[in-house]
Design an enzyme around this catalytic site. Sequence first.
Site, short mmCIF file in Angstrom:
data_model
loop_
_atom_site.label_atom_id
_atom_site.label_comp_id
_atom_site.label_asym_id
_atom_site.label_seq_id
_atom_site.Cartn_x
_atom_site.Cartn_y
_atom_site.Cartn_z
N ASP A 111 131.37 61.94 40.97
CA ASP A 111 132.27 61.48 41.86
C ASP A 111 131.51 60.37 42.90
OD1 ASP A 111 134.03 61.05 43.86
OD2 ASP A 111 134.08 63.05 44.85
N TYR A 235 152.56 44.71 44.55
CA TYR A 235 150.86 44.80 44.49
C TYR A 235 150.63 44.31 45.92
CZ TYR A 235 146.18 44.68 42.62
OH TYR A 235 144.91 45.03 42.51
#
Length: 400
Positions: A111, A235
Amino acid sequence: MIIKPKIRGFICTTTHPVGCEANVQEQITLTKAKGKIANGPKRVLVVGSSSGYGLSSRIAAAFGSDAATIGVFFEKPGTETKPGTAGWYNSAAFDKFAKAEGLYSKSINCDAFSHEAKQKVIELIKQDLGEIDMVVYSLASPVRKLPDSGELIRSALKPIGETYTATAVDTNKDCIIEATVEPATEQEIADTVTVMGGEDWELWIKALSEAGVLADNCKTVAYSYIGTELTWPIYWHGALGKAKMDLDRAAKALNEQLSATGGSANVAVLKSVVTQASSAIPVMPLYIAMVFKKMRQEGLHEGCMEQIYRMFSERLFRADGAKPETDSDNRIRLDDWELREDIQQHCRNLWPQVTTENLSELTDYREYKAEFIKLFGFGIEGIDYDADVNPYVEFDVIEL
């Protein structure tokens, strides 16, 4: 086992190891054909290095500049009976090809948002490289586990203020639909900034800097997309745009810090490409199919690799040693060809005309589908997809 593509939503749930390796090989071949990058980096960290622009960055550094690379990613390995993720096979292929040329290549499957990832990278740099001269930040994750509290935060691909309705393409049924996306709540906007904004990029640079592993003149770059009014509601003017604006904020702060030792931090605004990340954004597949056709006609088409090679060779590491050209917000712009007025006008004119019947004629939708499936290792010439293949692929990777 024999592996065939299985598509669910905007993800292909199967992957082909041999096909993924061929994709990586193709990008390496393209990089080598373009030649060496004169003033390229030599010791490079890529955070988010397993697919899309991150993978291309690692390839450009290694095969365009003979750089030692460390790649950080979060992927699933295959087993004897189940394929792993495309990013796993991409990274395995990269490692194989890099080592075959005597290049240093280390990969960490973890991660990237965690403290452990940063500490492990620092340990590797100290042990093997001493310091690094480039950090590429190319994470595209829908979720972030906060490193201190362990809390899971999710991003939202939603507009802000009002419901967004637009013509889109259903990539499963290959038909034109009207897509409607409800606006993000204030919490969703804040969460999207937490997941996809600049905070983790800053934390990476802070950790590397405090550990003393950033070379003088170290350059760092993070990737963004701005687009045009055709995609702005979802966006740039949406929750995702707020996160990308936070990336700009981080770049400014990091640039001030790094410039003290001759380094720099920039956001690089890239063109739209077919990636697992972009396929998840409503309206993007249709826009990409449209803009690709026009750009191909104009001889301006670039995939991930061409785009990144141009960023390395003509912007960040210019042969004349000059600083890269930037816009008023100190961003490096590689969306310059896509944003050309004639190309955007073409898309604006075309948008209302597209129907299910004329989709393949007016746009490069067929090519979009072919490129999408290629991300997972399928539809590649010269590969026998009826042949038995082992989905279990091992390579030199550190698992955290």
